[in-house]
Each structure stands twice: as C-alpha cells, then as structure tokens.
Design an enzyme around this catalytic site. Structure first.
Site, PDB file in Angstrom:
ATOM      1  N   ARG A  53       0.833  -1.215   0.000  1.00 51.79           N
ATOM      2  CA  ARG A  53       0.000   0.000   0.000  1.00 51.79           C
ATOM      3  C   ARG A  53       0.865   1.262   0.000  1.00 51.79           C
ATOM      4  O   ARG A  53       0.495   2.274  -0.577  1.00 51.79           O
ATOM      5  CB  ARG A  53      -0.973   0.008   1.191  1.00 51.79           C
ATOM      6  CG  ARG A  53      -1.839   1.267   1.241  1.00 51.79           C
ATOM      7  CD  ARG A  53      -3.087   1.109   2.104  1.00 51.79           C
ATOM      8  NE  ARG A  53      -2.788   0.590   3.421  1.00 51.79           N
ATOM      9  CZ  ARG A  53      -2.194   1.280   4.412  1.00 51.79           C
ATOM     10  NH1 ARG A  53      -1.826   2.532   4.222  1.00 51.79           N
ATOM     11  NH2 ARG A  53      -1.971   0.714   5.584  1.00 51.79           N
ATOM     12  N   TYR A 105     -19.093  13.225 -16.239  1.00 50.27           N
ATOM     13  CA  TYR A 105     -19.292  11.889 -15.696  1.00 50.27           C
ATOM     14  C   TYR A 105     -20.070  11.978 -14.379  1.00 50.27           C
ATOM     15  O   TYR A 105     -19.710  12.756 -13.490  1.00 50.27           O
ATOM     16  CB  TYR A 105     -17.936  11.217 -15.475  1.00 50.27           C
ATOM     17  CG  TYR A 105     -18.055   9.792 -15.025  1.00 50.27           C
ATOM     18  CD1 TYR A 105     -18.507   8.811 -15.895  1.00 50.27           C
ATOM     19  CD2 TYR A 105     -17.743   9.419 -13.724  1.00 50.27           C
ATOM     20  CE1 TYR A 105     -18.639   7.504 -15.487  1.00 50.27           C
ATOM     21  CE2 TYR A 105     -17.876   8.104 -13.301  1.00 50.27           C
ATOM     22  CZ  TYR A 105     -18.326   7.155 -14.193  1.00 50.27           C
ATOM     23  OH  TYR A 105     -18.471   5.857 -13.777  1.00 50.27           O
ATOM     24  N   ASP A 176     -10.355  15.370 -17.303  1.00 51.32           N
ATOM     25  CA  ASP A 176     -10.692  13.959 -17.446  1.00 51.32           C
ATOM     26  C   ASP A 176     -10.523  13.623 -18.925  1.00 51.32           C
ATOM     27  O   ASP A 176     -11.304  14.055 -19.772  1.00 51.32           O
ATOM     28  CB  ASP A 176     -12.135  13.722 -16.975  1.00 51.32           C
ATOM     29  CG  ASP A 176     -12.478  12.237 -16.899  1.00 51.32           C
ATOM     30  OD1 ASP A 176     -11.881  11.459 -17.674  1.00 51.32           O
ATOM     31  OD2 ASP A 176     -13.338  11.865 -16.089  1.00 51.32           O
ATOM     32  N   LYS A 201     -11.675   1.834 -18.970  1.00 48.08           N
ATOM     33  CA  LYS A 201     -12.231   2.044 -20.307  1.00 48.08           C
ATOM     34  C   LYS A 201     -11.213   1.651 -21.390  1.00 48.08           C
ATOM     35  O   LYS A 201     -10.946   0.480 -21.557  1.00 48.08           O
ATOM     36  CB  LYS A 201     -12.696   3.490 -20.444  1.00 48.08           C
ATOM     37  CG  LYS A 201     -13.525   3.991 -19.244  1.00 48.08           C
ATOM     38  CD  LYS A 201     -14.855   3.285 -19.107  1.00 48.08           C
ATOM     39  CE  LYS A 201     -15.530   3.530 -17.767  1.00 48.08           C
ATOM     40  NZ  LYS A 201     -15.731   4.925 -17.394  1.00 48.08           N
TER      41      LYS A 201
HETATM   42  C1  LIG Z   1     -15.785   5.580 -16.219  1.00 44.64           C
HETATM   43  C2  LIG Z   1     -15.382   6.987 -16.116  1.00 44.64           C
HETATM   44  C3  LIG Z   1     -14.896   7.500 -14.919  1.00 44.64           C
HETATM   45  C4  LIG Z   1     -14.797   6.683 -13.656  1.00 44.64           C
HETATM   46  O1  LIG Z   1     -13.901   5.634 -13.780  1.00 44.64           O
HETATM   47  P1  LIG Z   1     -14.054   4.257 -12.929  1.00 44.64           P
HETATM   48  O2  LIG Z   1     -12.875   3.474 -13.363  1.00 44.64           O
HETATM   49  O3  LIG Z   1     -15.377   3.669 -13.281  1.00 44.64           O
HETATM   50  O4  LIG Z   1     -14.006   4.627 -11.492  1.00 44.64           O
HETATM   51  C5  LIG Z   1     -14.525   8.825 -14.886  1.00 44.64           C
HETATM   52  N1  LIG Z   1     -14.640   9.606 -15.978  1.00 44.64           N
HETATM   53  C6  LIG Z   1     -15.099   9.149 -17.137  1.00 44.64           C
HETATM   54  C7  LIG Z   1     -15.194  10.059 -18.309  1.00 44.64           C
HETATM   55  C8  LIG Z   1     -15.490   7.822 -17.257  1.00 44.64           C
HETATM   56  O5  LIG Z   1     -15.968   7.370 -18.416  1.00 44.64           O
END
Ligand SMILES: *Cc1c(COP(=O)(O)O)cnc(C)c1O
Length: 380
Positions: A53, A105, A176, A201
């Site tokens: 960790r 998101y 993001d 993703k």
């Molecule tokens: C899926 C997603 C997130 C969150 O990611 P997780 O891995 O599900 O926690 C944040 N921003 C965008 C644009 C996303 O598509």
C-alpha cells in the site's frame, strides 16, 4: 504521432505505437518480458519495498510508466478512475471553490455534490462551451475540472484557451481525458496540471477490470496523490494492473479500428429515419466539430443519438440489438449501448438518448445489427 519528452520520463519515447508495446518492461537479463502479477502485501525488509500500500508493486509501476509516457508526466495508479479523481479532490483545503462542467461523468458530479453538502467546497457548474466563464473560473476556483469530449453529449471544451488562462495561485486545472485517451489529446501539453484516465475504459479495453491513472507534472502534486493513495488505501489490484498493461499493448490498433467504425456508424445514424439527432464530434453537424478538429487527433469511439419516439422506443433498440451488448461502460473491444437517462444522476438527459461505445467488430455487422433494431421500433 510522436510523444514529446517533457523531461518527466527519462527515455526518448519515440512513437506512441512503439511506446505502448515496449514500455513498462523489466530489461534485466532473465526477466520475464511482461511484469508478472505480484500478489504480495509485504516484502522481506531491507530493500525499497516493505508494504505494497505504501511502496507499490512492480506491476503498478509498469502501468504508471506506460501512461506517464503517453500523457507526458508522472503517473499514479489507483483502484479505479473515481479513486484517482477522489484523490485529486482530496488535495483541496476546506472552503475551496470547484468549477465543474454541466455535462460530465455522473460519478464526478456526485462526488462534487457530496463534498459541497458536507461543507468541503462550493461548487459552480459551467457549460462546457462557455469559454469566457471557464476563463473567469480559472482566476476564482481552486479546482477547475474539465472533461472533454464530455459524457454523454460529446461536447468539446476549448481546452487550448482554458488551460493557458491565468490561474488563481495554487489552483489545480484537471482534465478527465478518458474519452479522448492520451492518443487523441494530451492535456498536460496544453497546460493542464492533471490528466485523468479511467483505465477501466480504453486502456484496459476488455471490460474485465477497474483502474485509474492520474498524471501530473508538479512534484508536490505527485507527492500529494501518492500520499492520498496510501492513506485512503485506494491501491490498484495486481491482476488489474497486469490486465491493464496487457490491454495497453493493443490500444493504438483498437482505437484506430473503433474510430473508423464510429465515423461510419455516426454518418449512417445521422441519416436514419428513426434517429432524430446524432452526436459525434467527427460530424460537421456537431456543435463543437471545429474545436474537435483543432484539438483532437481522432474523434473517438463514442456516439450518442436520440431514437425517434420515447424512452420505450430507445429501450426497445437496446433490447433488439444482438451483436452490440446492452451494457454500461465504454472503450472496450465489444460495442456496448445504453439509455443514459436510465442512470441515476443522468435523468436530465433526453429520455431517448442512447450512448453507443463502438468496438472493433466488422462495421457492416454492427450496422446491420443497429439498423435492424431501429427499424423494428418503427413497426411497434
Ligand atoms: C468511467 C469513467 C470514470 C470513472 O472511472 P471508474 O474506473 O469507473 O471509477 C470517470 N470519468 C469518465 C469520463 C469515465 O468514463
């Protein structure tokens, strides 16, 4: 596309395609070509690692090296995209001001709202395209949070202008970058402080893991994020990072193919009699097509479109497709479709809006699947 060496990665990085395949390897003689999963909480004392960790495992570091090179900074891997984003919000002192896009998101919007309700910060929602307001926010807010293209309306923010606007002292500007991936857009090179990838993703790319990576250029912010990960325990799993590295190897190929598919499907959807509106940054009709052309190397693999009729009509399309999976999430090899207004926190969206994440299947198979499901709606 050539990765520029920002000085945060010691190597000459070369092309993205070669970096994706070659980075994150242990080159010592006798080492496995791929860093194997390392299921260890603790290590024999006396070396750098004591407890994972605090000190990471080699697999996390491989993923951090790969994504850090792509984004042009130093990366910290987390248990999920949201864990990484929460660690960024965690950097804010109590009483901060946060600027958030009106379309973003839903997890991030939820996190920001909860923080506001607990008195941690005050929140301003700003339209993605209101560049003047974003510039104003840069001098007022402690965290300027951008998402471009946005989820699910695929609106492209004027990042190159906003990221270079004068910022309040100590402010963090985060982007993001999940929808664009670092192959289509590099926010740090545009002047952002933070770039976020939900590894779940595109980089993972196979719907089999949760992960997140945050990349920064500032040493203090890097230390703050590592500390947040350690103290909150939002560490990535060893199998997950192994799979994410495996996924990253083919990212360039997957993205290229899926983007071609998406362009073809978007054009055809925009002419379909049972579709009233198609949103794809690559279409000339898209409200922020010009910004997309200027800023993005590719237009991405996500399309959102409105089915003629109501929520029931759109649900029928989701139920009617066979090759395309009726599932949430995006950025994987398989195409997925979902009615976004059915998601908690997304009820404000057009009721018949479907978000389609285009995969790498044969485009004609995808089209006949969609077209058949859409035509059936007309017969109902
Ligand atoms: C899926 C997603 C997130 C969150 O990611 P997780 O891995 O599900 O926690 C944040 N921003 C965008 C644009 C996303 O598509």
């Amino acid at each position: 596309m050539t990765i520029r060496d920002t000085g945060h990665n010691s190597r000459v990085l070369g092309s993205v395609e070669s970096w994706l395949v070659s980075a994150g390897r242990d080159r010592r003689p006798g080492s496995p070509l791929n860093v194997p999963p390392c299921p260890a909480s603790n290590f024999v004392l006396g070396e750098r690692r004591a407890y994972s960790r605090d000190d990471a495992t080699p697999g996390w570091e491989a993923l951090e090296e790969i994504v850090g090179g792509l984004e042009g900074g130093s990366s910290v891997a987390f248990a999920s995209g949201m864990a990484g984003i929460a660690a960024i919000f965690d950097q804010l002192p109590t009483g901060s001001v946060v600027a958030l896009p009106d379309d973003c998101y839903q997890g991030v919007a939820g996190l920001a709202k909860v923080g506001q309700s607990r008195g941690r910060w005050t929140l301003h929602r700003v339209a993605v395209t209101d560049t003047a307001r974003w510039i104003e926010m840069c001098s007022l807010a402690d965290l300027i949070w951008l998402e471009s293209p946005s989820n699910p309306l695929l609106t492209v923010a004027d990042l190159d202008t906003i990221c270079t606007a004068p910022r309040k002292r100590g402010a963090i500007l985060g982007v993001d970058n999940t929808f664009a991936t670092p192959l289509n857009q590099r926010p740090l090179a545009l002047g952002a402080d933070v770039a976020v990838q939900s590894i779940t993703k595109f980089i993972g790319g196979h719907s089999d893991l949760l992960g997140g990576v945050v990349t920064v250029t500032d040493a203090n912010l890097l230390a703050g994020l590592r500390q947040a990960r350690e103290l909150a325990g939002a560490t990535p799993g060893t199998l997950e990072t192994f799979l994410a590295v495996r996924g990253a190897r083919t990212l360039a190929l997957r993205l290229e193919r899926a983007q071609q598919n998406a362009m073809t499907l978007a054009e055809r959807l925009s002419r379909h009699p049972n579709v009233t509106l198609t949103r794809y940054p690559g279409l000339a009709s898209h409200p922020t097509h010009e910004a997309a052309r200027r800023q993005l190397k590719g237009f991405g693999t996500i399309i959102s479109f409105d089915v003629r009729g109501d929520a029931l009509a759109a649900d029928a399309v989701c139920a009617g497709v066979k090759l395309i999976q009726h599932a949430t999430s995006l950025g994987a090899v398989e195409s997925t479709i979902e009615r976004r207004a059915s998601i908690t926190g997304q009820e404000h969206l057009p009721p018949a809006l479907l978000r389609l994440s285009v995969g790498i299947e044969a485009v004609e198979d995808l089209w006949s699947d969609l077209d058949r499901a859409l035509r059936k709606v007309a017969e109902v």
